[in-house]
Enzyme design. Structure first.
Site, PDB file in Angstrom:
ATOM      1  N   ALA A   1      -5.522  -0.191   2.184  1.00  0.00           N
ATOM      2  CA  ALA A   1      -4.528  -0.597   3.240  1.00  0.00           C
ATOM      3  C   ALA A   1      -3.257  -0.490   2.699  1.00  0.00           C
ATOM      4  O   ALA A   1      -3.075  -0.686   1.383  1.00  0.00           O
ATOM      5  CB  ALA A   1      -4.601  -1.855   3.733  1.00  0.00           C
TER       6      ALA A   1
ATOM      7  N   GLU B   1      -9.517  -5.947  -3.622  1.00  0.00           N
ATOM      8  CA  GLU B   1      -8.796  -6.862  -2.884  1.00  0.00           C
ATOM      9  C   GLU B   1      -8.536  -8.349  -3.653  1.00  0.00           C
ATOM     10  O   GLU B   1      -7.485  -8.872  -3.756  1.00  0.00           O
ATOM     11  CB  GLU B   1      -9.378  -7.217  -1.677  1.00  0.00           C
TER      12      GLU B   1
HETATM   13  N1  DAK Z   1      -0.730   0.996  -0.413  1.00  0.00           N
HETATM   14  C1  DAK Z   1       0.649   1.259  -0.483  1.00  0.00           C
HETATM   15  N2  DAK Z   1       0.997   2.482  -1.355  1.00  0.00           N
HETATM   16  C2  DAK Z   1       0.146   2.580  -2.386  1.00  0.00           C
HETATM   17  C3  DAK Z   1      -1.232   2.395  -2.350  1.00  0.00           C
HETATM   18  C4  DAK Z   1      -1.636   1.430  -1.390  1.00  0.00           C
HETATM   19  N3  DAK Z   1      -2.646   0.914  -1.326  1.00  0.00           N
HETATM   20  N4  DAK Z   1      -1.918   2.772  -3.233  1.00  0.00           N
HETATM   21  C5  DAK Z   1      -0.993   3.766  -3.964  1.00  0.00           C
HETATM   22  N5  DAK Z   1       0.180   3.669  -3.398  1.00  0.00           N
HETATM   23  C6  DAK Z   1       1.382   4.324  -3.505  1.00  0.00           C
HETATM   24  C7  DAK Z   1       2.120   3.898  -5.056  1.00  0.00           C
HETATM   25  O1  DAK Z   1       2.996   2.725  -4.507  1.00  0.00           O
HETATM   26  C8  DAK Z   1       2.828   5.065  -5.204  1.00  0.00           C
HETATM   27  O2  DAK Z   1       4.064   5.054  -4.599  1.00  0.00           O
HETATM   28  P1  DAK Z   1       5.413   5.713  -5.070  1.00  0.00           P
HETATM   29  O3  DAK Z   1       5.827   4.549  -6.226  1.00  0.00           O
HETATM   30  O4  DAK Z   1       5.485   7.120  -5.708  1.00  0.00           O
HETATM   31  O5  DAK Z   1       6.360   5.584  -3.925  1.00  0.00           O
HETATM   32  C9  DAK Z   1       1.878   6.384  -4.827  1.00  0.00           C
HETATM   33  O6  DAK Z   1       1.217   5.753  -3.949  1.00  0.00           O
HETATM   34  C10 DAK Z   1       1.253   6.837  -6.093  1.00  0.00           C
HETATM   35  O7  DAK Z   1       0.611   5.892  -6.882  1.00  0.00           O
HETATM   36  P2  DAK Z   1       0.576   5.394  -8.337  1.00  0.00           P
HETATM   37  O8  DAK Z   1       1.831   5.748  -9.011  1.00  0.00           O
HETATM   38  O9  DAK Z   1       0.176   3.912  -8.581  1.00  0.00           O
HETATM   39  O10 DAK Z   1      -0.566   6.272  -8.974  1.00  0.00           O
HETATM   40  P3  DAK Z   1      -1.418   5.953 -10.001  1.00  0.00           P
HETATM   41  O11 DAK Z   1      -2.250   7.314 -10.363  1.00  0.00           O
HETATM   42  O12 DAK Z   1      -0.708   5.300 -11.156  1.00  0.00           O
HETATM   43  O13 DAK Z   1      -2.360   4.858  -9.601  1.00  0.00           O
HETATM   44  C11 DAK Z   1      -4.161   3.975  -8.098  1.00  0.00           C
HETATM   45  C12 DAK Z   1      -3.444   5.425  -8.727  1.00  0.00           C
HETATM   46  C13 DAK Z   1      -5.215   4.220  -6.967  1.00  0.00           C
HETATM   47  C14 DAK Z   1      -5.089   3.215  -9.328  1.00  0.00           C
HETATM   48  C15 DAK Z   1      -2.832   2.792  -7.717  1.00  0.00           C
HETATM   49  O14 DAK Z   1      -2.214   3.475  -6.895  1.00  0.00           O
HETATM   50  C16 DAK Z   1      -3.376   1.853  -7.189  1.00  0.00           C
HETATM   51  O15 DAK Z   1      -3.945   0.525  -7.915  1.00  0.00           O
HETATM   52  N6  DAK Z   1      -3.154   1.396  -5.867  1.00  0.00           N
HETATM   53  C17 DAK Z   1      -3.678   0.463  -5.071  1.00  0.00           C
HETATM   54  C18 DAK Z   1      -5.426   0.267  -5.044  1.00  0.00           C
HETATM   55  C19 DAK Z   1      -5.624  -0.902  -4.140  1.00  0.00           C
HETATM   56  O16 DAK Z   1      -5.439  -1.965  -4.702  1.00  0.00           O
HETATM   57  N7  DAK Z   1      -6.220  -0.600  -2.816  1.00  0.00           N
HETATM   58  C20 DAK Z   1      -6.620  -1.724  -2.221  1.00  0.00           C
HETATM   59  C21 DAK Z   1      -5.484  -2.164  -1.367  1.00  0.00           C
HETATM   60  S1  DAK Z   1      -5.959  -3.762  -0.674  1.00  0.00           S
HETATM   61  C22 DAK Z   1      -7.231  -7.142   6.047  1.00  0.00           C
HETATM   62  C23 DAK Z   1      -7.332  -5.911   6.223  1.00  0.00           C
HETATM   63  C24 DAK Z   1      -7.474  -4.809   5.144  1.00  0.00           C
HETATM   64  C25 DAK Z   1      -7.328  -5.152   3.980  1.00  0.00           C
HETATM   65  C26 DAK Z   1      -7.312  -6.536   3.654  1.00  0.00           C
HETATM   66  C27 DAK Z   1      -7.044  -7.440   4.683  1.00  0.00           C
HETATM   67  N8  DAK Z   1      -6.902  -8.124   6.905  1.00  0.00           N
HETATM   68  C28 DAK Z   1      -7.987  -8.443   7.651  1.00  0.00           C
HETATM   69  C29 DAK Z   1      -5.763  -8.468   7.356  1.00  0.00           C
HETATM   70  C30 DAK Z   1      -7.635  -4.310   2.974  1.00  0.00           C
HETATM   71  C31 DAK Z   1      -6.968  -4.442   1.693  1.00  0.00           C
HETATM   72  C32 DAK Z   1      -6.848  -3.297   0.939  1.00  0.00           C
HETATM   73  O17 DAK Z   1      -7.253  -2.163   1.106  1.00  0.00           O
END
Ligand code: DAK
Length: 261
Positions: A66, A134
């Site tokens: 997300a 998360e």
């Molecule tokens: N959201 C927004 N932007 C993201 C993103 C994300 N999940 N993942 C990556 N990006 C963006 C980065 O901010 C970066 O943007 P710029 O800085 O270039 O503008 C671009 O994508 C490239 O990412 P990185 O520079 O970080 O790339 P790396 O190769 O260094 O790292 C990575 C790749 C995938 C390991 C890293 O980007 C990362 O850790 N990303 C976040 C992964 C993550 O934690 N995903 C889980 C998100 S939490 C709910 C409903 C849903 C949810 C929860 C509650 N409710 C019921 C309300 C769900 C939650 C989730 O999915």
């Protein structure tokens, strides 16, 4: 229909849906979820489409979750709204009356892993990585991760993955049964199409009823589940496809395709 963050292409009887925000690693913001909702409706109503492939754009990510930049400032009410929107879309995909294959080409984290699990099956490229990170962000999985992961890989492995936030490679995802097959990145889409076309070559209504029986049956006790199967089995006998296929078998001839009726 043209969308900003989601692409819908058709190839014969297949629909290929691509989440297309590569700059944000295809993270799901509300705009993308709304577009995906409309794309699923379009597919639902398109009788030509017999199977669906869902993938992510670019080389790096399927969906990196997300959208954290959108979520970070949400209050309780907005958080609920965002969660409700996501859950509606994911459930719509899961219960779509057509089979859906996730072609996981890179990071499938958080909501990305969850979206792949709302599909019927997952093919992964060797570059794919899966995880539910998360708890590192102070939240629980919110798009069904605690429920679907446990159902797919079992409770112990699901708890380990969710509590640790470990990110696993495609081979490990295959070992624990999260993905059906791992292939080289350049073969991923072709393999997904091959699988989708194989499924689409079978009686579409029967395939759809199998999906319904498996999905509904997994939620209930065995007696109720067997009744669900009996119900859908009976329904098959109202189709021309059942009649055509069985008559062709008895007459020892090859059936030239199903009518989807
Ligand atoms: N959201 C927004 N932007 C993201 C993103 C994300 N999940 N993942 C990556 N990006 C963006 C980065 O901010 C970066 O943007 P710029 O800085 O270039 O503008 C671009 O994508 C490239 O990412 P990185 O520079 O970080 O790339 P790396 O190769 O260094 O790292 C990575 C790749 C995938 C390991 C890293 O980007 C990362 O850790 N990303 C976040 C992964 C993550 O934690 N995903 C889980 C998100 S939490 C709910 C409903 C849903 C949810 C929860 C509650 N409710 C019921 C309300 C769900 C939650 C989730 O999915």
């Amino acid at each position: 229909m043209e969308f900003k963050n989601v692409m819908l292409e058709k190839e014969g009887n297949l629909a290929i849906v691509t989440i297309n925000r590569p700059k944000a690693l295809n993270a799901l913001n509300s705009e993308t979820l709304k577009e995906l909702n409309m794309v699923i409706d379009t597919i639902e109503n398109d009788e030509e489409v017999l199977a669906v492939i869902l993938t992510g754009s670019g080389e790096k990510a399927f969906i990196a979750g997300a959208d954290i930049s959108e979520m970070k400032d949400l209050g309780v009410i907005e958080g609920r709204k965002f969660g409700a929107l996501g859950n509606k879309v994911f459930r719509k995909l899961e219960t779509l009356e057509k089979p859906v294959i996730a072609a996981v080409n890179g990071f499938a984290l958080g909501g990305g892993c969850e979206l792949s699990m709302a599909c019927d099956m997952r093919l992964a490229s060797t570059k794919a990585k899966f995880g539910q990170p998360e708890v590192t962000l102070g939240i629980t999985p919110g798009f069904g991760g605690t429920q679907r992961l446990a159902r797919i890989v079992g409770m112990g492995i699901a708890k380990e993955l969710i509590y640790t936030a470990n990110i696993i490679k495609a081979e490990e995802a295959y070992r624990i049964g999260l993905v059906n097959k791992v292939v080289e990145p350049e073969q991923l889409l072709d393999e997904a199409k091959k699988l989708a076309n194989k499924i689409a070559s079978n009686a579409p209504i029967a395939v759809s009823l199998c999906k319904q029986a498996i999905n509904r049956g997994m939620q209930v006790d065995m007696d109720t589940a067997i009744n669900i199967e009996a119900e859908v089995f009976g329904e098959c006998f109202s189709t021309e496809d059942q009649k055509d296929a069985m008559v062709a078998f008895v007459e020892k001839r090859k059936l030239e395709g199903f009518k989807n009726r």
